[in-house]
Design a protein around this motif. Structure first.
Motif, PDB file in Angstrom:
ATOM      1  N   ASN A 122       0.835  -1.213   0.000  1.00  0.00           N
ATOM      2  CA  ASN A 122       0.000   0.000   0.000  1.00  0.00           C
ATOM      3  C   ASN A 122       0.861   1.250   0.000  1.00  0.00           C
ATOM      4  O   ASN A 122       0.496   2.261   0.587  1.00  0.00           O
ATOM      5  CB  ASN A 122      -0.933  -0.011   1.212  1.00  0.00           C
ATOM      6  N   GLY A 123       2.014   1.184  -0.667  1.00  0.00           N
ATOM      7  CA  GLY A 123       2.878   2.354  -0.734  1.00  0.00           C
ATOM      8  C   GLY A 123       3.669   2.612   0.526  1.00  0.00           C
ATOM      9  O   GLY A 123       4.350   3.639   0.632  1.00  0.00           O
ATOM     10  N   THR A 130      -1.007   9.703   0.301  1.00  0.00           N
ATOM     11  CA  THR A 130      -0.559   8.315   0.288  1.00  0.00           C
ATOM     12  C   THR A 130       0.704   8.115  -0.527  1.00  0.00           C
ATOM     13  O   THR A 130       1.233   7.018  -0.591  1.00  0.00           O
ATOM     14  CB  THR A 130      -1.654   7.398  -0.282  1.00  0.00           C
ATOM     15  N   LEU A 131       1.225   9.165  -1.166  1.00  0.00           N
ATOM     16  CA  LEU A 131       2.469   9.026  -1.921  1.00  0.00           C
ATOM     17  C   LEU A 131       3.687   9.238  -1.037  1.00  0.00           C
ATOM     18  O   LEU A 131       4.753   8.717  -1.321  1.00  0.00           O
ATOM     19  CB  LEU A 131       2.513  10.036  -3.076  1.00  0.00           C
ATOM     20  N   TRP A 162      -5.878   3.037  -0.787  1.00  0.00           N
ATOM     21  CA  TRP A 162      -5.817   2.582  -2.168  1.00  0.00           C
ATOM     22  C   TRP A 162      -6.677   3.459  -3.070  1.00  0.00           C
ATOM     23  O   TRP A 162      -6.274   3.840  -4.173  1.00  0.00           O
ATOM     24  CB  TRP A 162      -6.272   1.116  -2.263  1.00  0.00           C
ATOM     25  N   GLU A 194      -7.575   6.535  -2.609  1.00  0.00           N
ATOM     26  CA  GLU A 194      -6.979   7.865  -2.766  1.00  0.00           C
ATOM     27  C   GLU A 194      -5.873   7.828  -3.809  1.00  0.00           C
ATOM     28  O   GLU A 194      -5.760   8.736  -4.641  1.00  0.00           O
ATOM     29  CB  GLU A 194      -6.437   8.385  -1.439  1.00  0.00           C
ATOM     30  N   PHE A 195      -5.059   6.795  -3.769  1.00  0.00           N
ATOM     31  CA  PHE A 195      -4.019   6.673  -4.794  1.00  0.00           C
ATOM     32  C   PHE A 195      -4.644   6.572  -6.181  1.00  0.00           C
ATOM     33  O   PHE A 195      -4.209   7.236  -7.127  1.00  0.00           O
ATOM     34  CB  PHE A 195      -3.148   5.451  -4.519  1.00  0.00           C
ATOM     35  N   TRP A 254      -0.919  -0.234 -12.594  1.00  0.00           N
ATOM     36  CA  TRP A 254      -0.939   0.754 -11.515  1.00  0.00           C
ATOM     37  C   TRP A 254      -0.926   0.052 -10.159  1.00  0.00           C
ATOM     38  O   TRP A 254      -0.325   0.558  -9.202  1.00  0.00           O
ATOM     39  CB  TRP A 254      -2.151   1.658 -11.645  1.00  0.00           C
ATOM     40  N   ARG A 269       1.919   0.797  -7.236  1.00  0.00           N
ATOM     41  CA  ARG A 269       1.560   1.081  -5.848  1.00  0.00           C
ATOM     42  C   ARG A 269       2.136   0.020  -4.909  1.00  0.00           C
ATOM     43  O   ARG A 269       2.621   0.333  -3.816  1.00  0.00           O
ATOM     44  CB  ARG A 269       0.032   1.133  -5.717  1.00  0.00           C
ATOM     45  N   CYS A 307       5.137   7.068 -13.673  1.00  0.00           N
ATOM     46  CA  CYS A 307       4.560   7.858 -12.578  1.00  0.00           C
ATOM     47  C   CYS A 307       4.309   9.302 -12.964  1.00  0.00           C
ATOM     48  O   CYS A 307       3.587  10.008 -12.250  1.00  0.00           O
ATOM     49  CB  CYS A 307       5.460   7.771 -11.346  1.00  0.00           C
ATOM     50  N   LEU A 351       0.622  10.406 -13.043  1.00  0.00           N
ATOM     51  CA  LEU A 351      -0.154  10.698 -11.850  1.00  0.00           C
ATOM     52  C   LEU A 351      -0.432  12.195 -11.759  1.00  0.00           C
ATOM     53  O   LEU A 351       0.390  13.020 -12.180  1.00  0.00           O
ATOM     54  CB  LEU A 351       0.590  10.240 -10.600  1.00  0.00           C
TER      55      LEU A 351
END
Length: 867
Positions: A25-26, A324-325, A344, A346-347, A369, A373, A410, A413
């Protein structure tokens, strides 16, 4: 006015499948054991990785039934399994083993439902619920959530005893409360990471509802399998089951010192810790047991340097938080972390929403994607910014060769933090010599190693998508040092061609091309004993010089831009004179000492077509090698060397041995990503040939990256198909993958490596560029009207650069297509083919810019504008 319902697909539901188990989850923690053995045990018993550090046995659930005064352990028998990117949903049937045979198992009529999740704050979540079959007698089910921490033996040949002690895994400092257990864990990296000391972690297990008891017990060594009855927790449960596990230690004021001693291993190496609940059946109310395991760094770790910050002009759209990044584990006083599924989603809100009539393309887009992540990491340890690691297990590091791929993907994004962070992590660890280190691990940097990477082209496109003069100025000096490294250390002859010094630094080991420089090139490692002017390396240097030239022009430094233009012209002339073989119509490596061009053909010979170096007629000659009947034509394209290479093997073999990473004929997604861009250059020269060829190639490549499905030979449809002449395998398009390499003959992947979701290529980027047709470039003009920055440019009388957005989808034969929330150069783009922006059927082709309809037609039409 009522709001129209949305018909858009849900990416998390789309990717559901029954055969996958990776969760990420990053955050710094990843659950993706390469060869798991205990997936059918509720919890997380197979190893997780904190960064690149393996942390096994963090959580298991054990079960025992108590009926008529008899306590018996029952095993959860996996009944059903559904994987989603944000969770695993599993269902188990509890059974008693009355023998070894399958038929010698007796169910106790209780089902356990489990949901596993992993949060962006490096927290494992596991929730259990229960239901039963009719006829269950009055029963008490004992549920134990537990862990086993083991001290490893010191590795051999570590030198001093103190060094050996630092390198072992160890645990200590257990503490407990009414609903939590906490301990310290030191984890040593694998030998390749060469870490000087084990990395300190602090682990906290907590649960709701409050357990009826808990226990922490040191033990001599044992067979660490997730079987409750083999642990000392079973003894406590067995002898005092009506009271529960014995609370052998909890940190309480007066007893703290003596209690702490009880939890230290004196003669043994294992400590067991568990929590216990009782569930009575028949159930009067639903029961849910939720357990979390938070893993974090035990002490603050210094970072190499401050993160490069974006300028004031780099504000994100109002709906984008980027939380979340870049958010590491939660700290005191901060807002609580997002729920794993919310994180997830939100990403995914930062991702351009894509779907089309080709289900395979749609699914693979979102699968890609998911992989990005999954492999992302937040700041922490040696990472000064969020980044993307190359893969799981020992690939869970920021690696230079993949840098160009991660930036390329990326940049799509809405938030540029992740794409920029990929570069910032390398800049923070840049060596004095000027190169970027090969591997950046959580607690170790392999600065002696080095990979070549096309960072110039990747950063140029990133700045087109997310322009920021402040950030561009901050990265110019480090990238200039990288260019100086090549000029000073990789071209001693001043030819404008650049050296490969060993087979590993290209990331393309075990292939024939290096034998032109050294007949023993495959027999040594990172010793820098090779001298070979590489086609790929030279192209990367050229594109880096082009980027720096453009940056110099944009800030008005005409003198530096002129010097870089001369360098580009020198490189272009050297490539066309020394690397071009007109007899073979191909580009080859060059050995400066002998003055001879190589005769070993490799896929990197296509890479000059990524640039403006080759004349048009030369580029088209090279392209013929990719056409049917060409030397690089294959059932599953593109092999790294042609079939007539003396060392070619479609199977992963080198010198008769099965190899881990062979480049002597296997299909590597990294190469295919380059080949798509080569075809795009050819399509600009000869569109009737190359536009449909690119579309077919990209789709075939994506089809390659799926697992096989065997079909019965008795199926009449299969018997009539072309595939019937090949082995009875074809691709299961519901099970995408991305492994290191594949067979060009039958398309099978290197599953023996155990490494899926390997982020060593760029797939999203060509999908958005050519399926959706979204491409952005600078219309760079000199005052004389000539193109600035061209290979032969030596006079730069003036410069103005205006970005242009081109929408020009390639012919994929799609019946409908949607691209929504695509952020390019500060603009929001939506594309609709036979759908509206809610996903409902609506005929026609529409283009929206910042919510405004700017183009409408019955069919797809090319459209462009100046930004």
């Amino acid at each position: 006015m009522p709001v129209k319902p949305s018909h858009l697909l849900d990416p998390l539901a789309l990717l559901r499948r029954p055969d996958k188990w990776y969760l990420g989850n990053g955050g710094m923690l990843l659950y993706a054991p390469p060869f798991p053995t205990e997936l059918d045990t509720p919890g997380f018993w197979d190893a997780c990785h904190y960064g690149d550090l393996a942390v096994p046995r963090l959580l298991a659930f054990g079960f025992a039934v108590e009926q008529q005064g008899l306590l018996t352990e029952v095993k959860p028998y996996l009944h059903h399994w559904d994987w989603y990117p944000d969770r695993i949903e599993a269902r188990y049937y509890l059974v008693l083993h009355e023998g070894l045979g399958y038929k010698q198992q007796r169910g106790v009529r209780i089902f356990v439902n489990e949901v596993r999740r992993l949060g962006p704050d490096s927290t494992l979540h596991c929730e259990l619920s229960f239901d039963t079959l009719a006829g269950l007698p009055e029963t008490t089910l004992h549920v134990v959530a537990w862990t086993a921490r083991q001290r490893s033996a010191a590795p051999p040949n570590t030198g001093k005893a103190t060094d050996a002690a630092q390198r072992i895994d160890s645990h200590s400092d257990f503490a407990a409360g009414p609903d939590w257990i906490e301990y310290s864990q030191r984890v040593a990296g694998r030998a390749h990471s060469r870490g000087a000391a084990a990395y300190p972690l602090r682990v906290r297990m907590s649960a709701t509802p409050k357990p009826v008891s808990l226990q922490i017990t040191p033990s001599h060594g044992a067979n660490l399998t997730p079987r409750l009855s083999h642990t000392p927790l079973w003894d406590g449960l067995k002898h005092a089951r009506r009271g529960g596990l014995r609370l052998e230690w909890a940190a309480r004021d007066a007893e703290e010192q003596s209690a702490a001693a009880q939890t230290e291993n004196v003669l043994g190496s294992v400590t067991y810790a568990g929590m216990h609940w009782r569930v009575g059946f028949p159930l009067r109310n639903p029961v849910r047991i939720s357990t979390t395991v938070l893993v974090g760094a035990a002490e603050k770790r210094p970072v190499a340097t401050a993160r490069i910050s974006a300028g004031p002009g780099a504000a994100l759209p109002p709906s984008v938080s980027g939380r979340t990044l870049s958010a590491p584990a939660q700290k005191a006083g901060q807002d609580p972390p997002l729920h794993p599924t919310s994180a997830w989603r939100e990403f995914l809100s930062l991702v351009p929403h894509f779907e089309c009539s080709d289900a395979m393309l749609t699914r693979y887009y979102w699968y890609r994607w998911y992989g990005l992540r999954l492999n992302a990491v937040p700041p922490g340890g040696n990472y000064v910014a969020p980044g993307v690691t190359e893969g799981l297990s020992y690939f869970r590091a920021v690696i230079t060769y993949s840098l160009m791929c991660h930036i390329a993907e990326c940049k799509w994004l809405a938030d540029p933090a992740l794409a920029r962070g990929c570069l910032e992590n390398h800049i923070a660890q840049q060596t004095k010599a000027g190169h970027f280190p090969a591997h950046i691990y959580l607690d170790h940097v392999n600065a002696e190693g080095f990979y070549h990477t096309d960072v110039g082209a990747a950063v140029a496109e990133l700045l087109l998508h997310h322009p920021d003069p402040h950030w561009a100025a901050a990265i110019e000096a480090p990238l200039s040092r990288l260019l100086d490294f090549y000029l000073k250390q990789r071209d001693g002859e001043g030819l404008g061609l650049y050296d490969i010094r060993d087979q590993y630094e290209t990331g393309q080991e075990f292939t024939s091309r290096y034998f032109h420089g050294d007949s023993q090139a495959d027999m040594y490692g990172w010793e820098h004993a090779l001298r070979l002017k590489g086609v790929d390396v030279t192209v990367y240097v050229y594109r880096l010089a082009q980027l720096l030239q453009d940056l110099a022009l944009q800030r008005g430094d005409r003198r530096r831009a002129g010097r870089l233009a001369k360098l580009c012209a020198q490189i272009a002339a050297a490539v066309n004179s020394q690397l071009w073989n007109p007899g073979e119509s191909f580009f080859f490596d060059f050995h400066a000492a002998s003055g001879r061009r190589s005769q070993y053909k490799a896929a990197v010979g296509f890479y000059p077509l990524l640039t403006d170096i080759p004349p048009e007629d030369v580029a088209l000659q090279v392209g013929r090698h990719l056409l049917p009947g060409g030397s690089f034509d294959a059932a599953w394209p593109t092999p790294t060397v042609p079939a007539d290479d003396p060392f070619f093997s479609a199977d992963p073999r080198w010198r008769a041995e099965r190899a881990n990473c062979p480049w002597n004929g296997r299909v590597w997604p990294m190469v295919n990503g380059h080949i798509v861009e080569v075809m795009a250059k050819l399509a600009a020269l000869e569109p009737q040939t190359w536009r449909p060829r690119l579309a077919a190639y990209l789709r075939r490549w994506i089809e390659l990256m799926h697992f096989e499905k065997r079909q019965e030979a008795t199926d009449p449809a299969f018997e009539r198909s072309a595939a019937a002449k090949a082995p009875l395998h074809h691709k299961d398009l519901t099970r995408p993958n991305c492994l290191e390499h594949y067979s060009p003959a039958d398309g099978t992947a290197c599953e023996y490596r155990g490494v899926d979701d390997y982020m060593h290529s760029s797939v999203v980027d060509p999908m958005l560029k050519y399926i959706c047709g979204v491409r952005i470039s600078y219309a760079a003009e000199c005052s004389t009207g000539g193109a600035s920055g061209s290979a032969g440019s030596q006079s730069l009388p003036g410069y103005s650069a205006r970005p242009r957005l081109l929408i020009d989808p390639y012919p994929f034969g799609l019946k409908h297509l949607l691209l929504l929330n695509c952020h390019v150069h500060g603009q929001r783009l939506d594309l609709c083919l036979n759908r509206d922006r809610k996903g409902a059927e609506t005929p026609g082709w529409r283009i929206y810019l910042n919510g405004r309809l700017v183009h409408r037609s019955a069919q797809i039409e090319k459209w462009e504008c100046e930004l």
